[in-house]
Design an enzyme around this catalytic site. Structure first.
Site, PDB file in Angstrom:
ATOM      1  N   GLU A 158      -5.274  -1.892  14.190  1.00  0.00           N
ATOM      2  CA  GLU A 158      -5.778  -0.973  13.398  1.00  0.00           C
ATOM      3  C   GLU A 158      -6.873  -0.420  13.619  1.00  0.00           C
ATOM      4  O   GLU A 158      -7.993  -1.321  14.198  1.00  0.00           O
ATOM      5  CB  GLU A 158      -6.071  -1.982  11.795  1.00  0.00           C
ATOM      6  CG  GLU A 158      -4.905  -2.102  11.214  1.00  0.00           C
ATOM      7  CD  GLU A 158      -5.267  -2.562   9.726  1.00  0.00           C
ATOM      8  OE1 GLU A 158      -6.268  -2.525   9.082  1.00  0.00           O
ATOM      9  OE2 GLU A 158      -4.290  -3.316   9.247  1.00  0.00           O
ATOM     10  N   ASN A 185      -1.780 -10.925   8.458  1.00  0.00           N
ATOM     11  CA  ASN A 185      -2.780  -9.616   8.660  1.00  0.00           C
ATOM     12  C   ASN A 185      -4.090  -9.951   7.989  1.00  0.00           C
ATOM     13  O   ASN A 185      -4.091 -10.417   6.897  1.00  0.00           O
ATOM     14  CB  ASN A 185      -2.480  -8.444   8.048  1.00  0.00           C
ATOM     15  CG  ASN A 185      -3.205  -7.252   8.154  1.00  0.00           C
ATOM     16  OD1 ASN A 185      -3.423  -6.671   9.257  1.00  0.00           O
ATOM     17  ND2 ASN A 185      -4.033  -6.764   7.017  1.00  0.00           N
ATOM     18  N   GLU A 186      -5.045  -9.838   8.753  1.00  0.00           N
ATOM     19  CA  GLU A 186      -6.547 -10.209   8.412  1.00  0.00           C
ATOM     20  C   GLU A 186      -6.689 -11.243   7.335  1.00  0.00           C
ATOM     21  O   GLU A 186      -7.081 -11.042   6.208  1.00  0.00           O
ATOM     22  CB  GLU A 186      -6.915  -8.916   7.605  1.00  0.00           C
ATOM     23  CG  GLU A 186      -7.150  -7.708   8.583  1.00  0.00           C
ATOM     24  CD  GLU A 186      -7.771  -6.494   8.236  1.00  0.00           C
ATOM     25  OE1 GLU A 186      -7.787  -6.247   6.692  1.00  0.00           O
ATOM     26  OE2 GLU A 186      -7.957  -5.595   8.807  1.00  0.00           O
ATOM     27  N   TYR A 195     -12.889  -1.802  12.611  1.00  0.00           N
ATOM     28  CA  TYR A 195     -13.432  -0.767  11.917  1.00  0.00           C
ATOM     29  C   TYR A 195     -15.044  -0.643  12.316  1.00  0.00           C
ATOM     30  O   TYR A 195     -15.407   0.512  12.066  1.00  0.00           O
ATOM     31  CB  TYR A 195     -13.255  -0.918  10.546  1.00  0.00           C
ATOM     32  CG  TYR A 195     -11.760  -0.920  10.048  1.00  0.00           C
ATOM     33  CD1 TYR A 195     -11.285   0.465   9.831  1.00  0.00           C
ATOM     34  CD2 TYR A 195     -10.865  -1.903  10.242  1.00  0.00           C
ATOM     35  CE1 TYR A 195      -9.863   0.702   9.515  1.00  0.00           C
ATOM     36  CE2 TYR A 195      -9.547  -1.740   9.871  1.00  0.00           C
ATOM     37  CZ  TYR A 195      -8.767  -0.612   9.424  1.00  0.00           C
ATOM     38  OH  TYR A 195      -7.708  -0.343   9.094  1.00  0.00           O
ATOM     39  N   ASP A 232       2.180   0.304  -8.013  1.00  0.00           N
ATOM     40  CA  ASP A 232       3.512   0.237  -8.750  1.00  0.00           C
ATOM     41  C   ASP A 232       4.464   1.558  -8.163  1.00  0.00           C
ATOM     42  O   ASP A 232       5.509   1.388  -7.842  1.00  0.00           O
ATOM     43  CB  ASP A 232       3.557   0.669 -10.044  1.00  0.00           C
ATOM     44  CG  ASP A 232       3.008  -0.410 -10.970  1.00  0.00           C
ATOM     45  OD1 ASP A 232       2.594  -1.328 -10.561  1.00  0.00           O
ATOM     46  OD2 ASP A 232       2.958  -0.188 -12.367  1.00  0.00           O
ATOM     47  N   GLN A 267       0.737  -1.340  -0.045  1.00  0.00           N
ATOM     48  CA  GLN A 267      -0.103   0.012   0.003  1.00  0.00           C
ATOM     49  C   GLN A 267       0.576   1.406   0.091  1.00  0.00           C
ATOM     50  O   GLN A 267       0.399   2.435  -0.282  1.00  0.00           O
ATOM     51  CB  GLN A 267      -0.825  -0.022   1.051  1.00  0.00           C
ATOM     52  CG  GLN A 267      -1.803  -1.102   1.152  1.00  0.00           C
ATOM     53  CD  GLN A 267      -2.777  -1.144   2.457  1.00  0.00           C
ATOM     54  OE1 GLN A 267      -2.652  -1.765   3.155  1.00  0.00           O
ATOM     55  NE2 GLN A 267      -4.088  -0.576   2.239  1.00  0.00           N
ATOM     56  N   ARG A 300       3.905   0.412  12.860  1.00  0.00           N
ATOM     57  CA  ARG A 300       3.532  -0.877  12.415  1.00  0.00           C
ATOM     58  C   ARG A 300       3.479  -0.745  10.901  1.00  0.00           C
ATOM     59  O   ARG A 300       3.075  -0.286  10.313  1.00  0.00           O
ATOM     60  CB  ARG A 300       2.190  -1.282  12.842  1.00  0.00           C
ATOM     61  CG  ARG A 300       1.737  -2.509  12.273  1.00  0.00           C
ATOM     62  CD  ARG A 300       0.235  -2.955  12.521  1.00  0.00           C
ATOM     63  NE  ARG A 300       0.092  -4.328  11.713  1.00  0.00           N
ATOM     64  CZ  ARG A 300      -1.089  -4.764  11.371  1.00  0.00           C
ATOM     65  NH1 ARG A 300      -2.171  -3.881  11.334  1.00  0.00           N
ATOM     66  NH2 ARG A 300      -1.217  -5.586  10.575  1.00  0.00           N
ATOM     67  N   HIS A 347      -1.847  -5.325 -12.713  1.00  0.00           N
ATOM     68  CA  HIS A 347      -1.509  -5.063 -13.876  1.00  0.00           C
ATOM     69  C   HIS A 347      -2.414  -5.819 -15.089  1.00  0.00           C
ATOM     70  O   HIS A 347      -2.795  -5.501 -16.079  1.00  0.00           O
ATOM     71  CB  HIS A 347      -0.043  -5.737 -14.127  1.00  0.00           C
ATOM     72  CG  HIS A 347       1.019  -4.812 -13.413  1.00  0.00           C
ATOM     73  ND1 HIS A 347       2.200  -5.254 -12.983  1.00  0.00           N
ATOM     74  CD2 HIS A 347       0.874  -3.601 -12.922  1.00  0.00           C
ATOM     75  CE1 HIS A 347       2.972  -4.407 -12.375  1.00  0.00           C
ATOM     76  NE2 HIS A 347       2.029  -3.367 -12.405  1.00  0.00           N
ATOM     77  N   HIS A 383       1.161  -9.189   4.698  1.00  0.00           N
ATOM     78  CA  HIS A 383      -0.046  -8.201   4.582  1.00  0.00           C
ATOM     79  C   HIS A 383      -0.506  -8.280   2.936  1.00  0.00           C
ATOM     80  O   HIS A 383      -0.376  -7.147   2.283  1.00  0.00           O
ATOM     81  CB  HIS A 383       0.221  -6.879   4.855  1.00  0.00           C
ATOM     82  CG  HIS A 383      -0.900  -5.769   5.225  1.00  0.00           C
ATOM     83  ND1 HIS A 383      -1.007  -5.155   6.532  1.00  0.00           N
ATOM     84  CD2 HIS A 383      -1.884  -5.609   4.636  1.00  0.00           C
ATOM     85  CE1 HIS A 383      -1.932  -4.470   6.562  1.00  0.00           C
ATOM     86  NE2 HIS A 383      -2.741  -4.538   5.458  1.00  0.00           N
ATOM     87  N   ASN A 411      -7.721  -5.810  14.681  1.00  0.00           N
ATOM     88  CA  ASN A 411      -8.018  -4.827  13.714  1.00  0.00           C
ATOM     89  C   ASN A 411      -9.525  -4.495  13.640  1.00  0.00           C
ATOM     90  O   ASN A 411     -10.292  -5.493  13.697  1.00  0.00           O
ATOM     91  CB  ASN A 411      -7.795  -5.185  12.297  1.00  0.00           C
ATOM     92  CG  ASN A 411      -6.239  -5.229  11.940  1.00  0.00           C
ATOM     93  OD1 ASN A 411      -5.306  -5.213  13.001  1.00  0.00           O
ATOM     94  ND2 ASN A 411      -5.799  -5.524  10.810  1.00  0.00           N
TER      95      ASN A 411
HETATM   96  C1  LIG Z   1       9.495  -0.284 -13.451  1.00  0.00           C
HETATM   97  O1  LIG Z   1       8.317   0.011 -13.332  1.00  0.00           O
HETATM   98  C2  LIG Z   1       7.981   1.326 -14.116  1.00  0.00           C
HETATM   99  C3  LIG Z   1       6.395   1.830 -13.876  1.00  0.00           C
HETATM  100  O2  LIG Z   1       6.287   1.746 -12.628  1.00  0.00           O
HETATM  101  C4  LIG Z   1       8.190   1.513 -15.397  1.00  0.00           C
HETATM  102  O3  LIG Z   1       8.424   2.813 -15.785  1.00  0.00           O
HETATM  103  C5  LIG Z   1       9.965   1.102 -15.409  1.00  0.00           C
HETATM  104  O4  LIG Z   1      10.583   1.041 -16.859  1.00  0.00           O
HETATM  105  C6  LIG Z   1      10.083  -0.203 -14.763  1.00  0.00           C
HETATM  106  N1  LIG Z   1      11.496  -0.657 -14.871  1.00  0.00           N
HETATM  107  C7  LIG Z   1      12.132  -1.530 -15.060  1.00  0.00           C
HETATM  108  C8  LIG Z   1      13.728  -1.932 -14.776  1.00  0.00           C
HETATM  109  O5  LIG Z   1      11.464  -2.389 -15.807  1.00  0.00           O
END
Ligand SMILES: *[C@@H]1O[C@H](CO)[C@@H](O)[C@H](O)[C@H]1NC(C)=O
Length: 500
Positions: A396, A183-184, A326, A69, A36, A94, A56, A139, A324
């Site tokens: 949490e 976790n959870e 909520y 990412d 996260q 944590r 992805h 997690h 945790n």
């Molecule tokens: C890693 O991911 C990013 C996108 O988050 C990308 O722009 C980048 O080229 C990637 N790097 C490699 C080494 O694959």
């Protein structure tokens, strides 16, 4: 006769001053989790986790089609995170270790130097500021390589997880004294396999979720035993798991049975085997699921049984109860022919139980969360009543909003109202609550809700390449509570420059 007057006076002051005080030694912290916040999904030799692959491959599964990412870029901004923890005056922070960052193969035959160093630096920096690291091993971010072998539905995961835990304990156990294994599990087993809305996106409500449940319990137990046998003497730390409990109450006075049953499916699956004297699954639940499985034409129960040996492996594998918390639901028995579900948010199909909420529980931005502060006190008493007078660590608790406003009065109220219930639980009910954790320290990637759901004491600007973090009013409020060790602080109706 001035002496008695002074005594009377100081007694009055005493009552007024300390009623709102937390017991000495009570700890305050805040939490995050690796996927996260870290980002840096592809740096160095880190491998892909199921969340990397899921986000992805299935952008449509995420409300804003986003990924983790980059997230808060905590992989690079971790020093700022430590600074924030320090600004808040946290006693502990944590965070979780990304399995894929430490053990890119998933297995312990190869440890990443960069992964090892990242967490080591974070731990050292926290300790330098006098902040205790509280570390979660799992997690939600399973190595995809292990998912390819069945992930949490493969019983071998207990061994794989145990090996991973051993590496983490041996690298950081000298400095980390509080560990959470998993976790959870209710979320990564039940929510995930019942709906497919979480990675790995597999829908298998009948079997996946219950196979996962048993293996999660075994994996936790394995890790606890490894700590107990190989590290405890040397490091004197504590290990438990973080269970998400929803408070359930009967829709009306006739619905206690339905309520108990759903409470056992939600809370009992990951607690009864570990914390109860008898061990194993909650008996009523085991009976109900066996009955239901027969009705559905299966030859055995969908709930995989524990062997005696497994029961003994799992029983008593805790050093405290990790909670945790909520929100809450009401429960009632379904009417004949009524459609029930989806588990786990508004119904439990296998139990024929329908869940709802009361009109006076205040809805938060997300329809999952309704504020009902008293439920926290009731839940704490429930844990004590079920499992005895054990230390309970709230790991949490927090408030979700969809807007990024810094003046988050709703969140301030949420923390004040819930902390009040914690105090009542300690002082009126005699429950041993030892610590409280705000979720979350900073806004972050909220799984299938992407960046829409904001839980942070600090706002994060996700459009900024540096992911600038700025304190909300709730951060100021929480910092005051921690500093005073009391709820007796003046409220923040407006932002001040205290934390700037
Ligand atoms: C890693 O991911 C990013 C996108 O988050 C990308 O722009 C980048 O080229 C990637 N790097 C490699 C080494 O694959």
């Amino acid at each position: 006769m001035w002496l008695p007057k002074i005594l009377v006076f100081s007694a009055l002051v005493g009552v007024a001053c300390c009623k709102q005080n937390f017991p000495p030694g009570f700890k305050f912290g805040a939490a995050t989790a690796a996927y996260q916040v870290e980002g840096a999904w592809n740096v160095s030799d880190k491998s892909e986790s199921i969340w990397d692959v899921f986000t992805h491959d299935h952008p449509e599964a995420i409300i804003d089609r986003s990924t983790g990412d980059v997230a808060c870029d905590s992989y690079h901004q971790w020093q700022r995170d430590v600074e924030i923890a320090s600004e808040l005056g946290l006693h502990f922070y944590r965070f979780s270790i990304a399995w894929t960052r430490l053990l890119p193969n998933g297995f312990s035959n190869y440890v990443s130097e960069d992964g090892k160093e990242y967490y080591s630096n974070l731990i050292d920096a926290l300790l330098e500021k006098g902040i205790e690291p509280v570390v979660t091993l799992y997690h939600f971010d399973l190595p995809q390589s292990l998912q390819n072998l069945g992930g949490w539905t493969n019983p071998l995961i207990a061994n794989w997880f145990g090996e991973y835990a051993r590496v983490a304990f041996s690298l950081y156990g000298d400095r980390v004294k509080t560990w959470l294994t998993i976790n959870e599990p209710i979320v990564y087993c039940q929510v995930s396999y019942s709906t497919g809305i979480h990675a790995p996106g597999i829908v298998s409500p009948d079997f996946g979720s219950l196979m996962c449940s048993k293996n999660a319990v075994l994996a936790h137990a394995k890790a606890w035993r490894i700590y107990d046998e190989e590290f405890r003497q040397k490091y004197q730390g504590k290990v438990s798991l973080a269970n998400l409990l929803f408070w359930f109450e009967p829709e009306d006075e006739n619905e206690q049975e339905a309520t108990d049953l759903v409470q056992q499916l939600w809370s009992g699956v990951y607690t009864h085997p570990i914390f109860s004297k008898d061990g194993g699954w909650p008996p009523e639940l085991e009976k109900k699921l066996a009955e239901k499985s027969r009705q559905q034409g299966y030859t055995g129960s969908k709930l995989p049984p524990f062997t005696q040996e497994e029961k003994e492996l799992v029983g008593g594998t805790y050093d405290f109860f990790g909670l945790n918390f909520y929100t809450a639901r009401t429960a009632r028995k379904a009417q004949a022919g009524e459609k029930v579900g989806p588990w786990p948010f508004i119904g439990a199909p296998d139990l024929d139980v329908v869940m709802s909420v009361r009109p006076d529980w205040k809805p938060q931005a997300s329809q999952l969360f309704f504020s009902y502060p008293r439920a926290l006190r009731l839940q704490l008493s429930w844990v004590k009543q079920q499992y005895g007078d054990i230390d309970i660590f709230i790991l949490e608790n927090g408030f979700v909003g969809y807007d990024a406003d810094l003046n988050d009065q709703d969140r301030v109220n949420f923390y004040r109202d819930h902390l009040e219930q914690v105090l009542l639980s300690i002082k009126e009910d005699g429950v041993k609550v030892v610590g409280y954790t705000a979720w979350s320290m900073i806004d972050n990637y909220e799984w299938s809700d992407g960046y829409r759901s904001k839980f942070g004491l600090y706002a994060v600007d996700f459009a900024d390449p540096q992911r600038a973090r700025r304190p909300r009013a709730s951060a100021q409020y929480y910092a005051r509570v921690i500093k005073q060790h009391s709820l007796d602080v003046h409220d923040t109706n407006k932002l001040t420059d205290e934390l700037y």
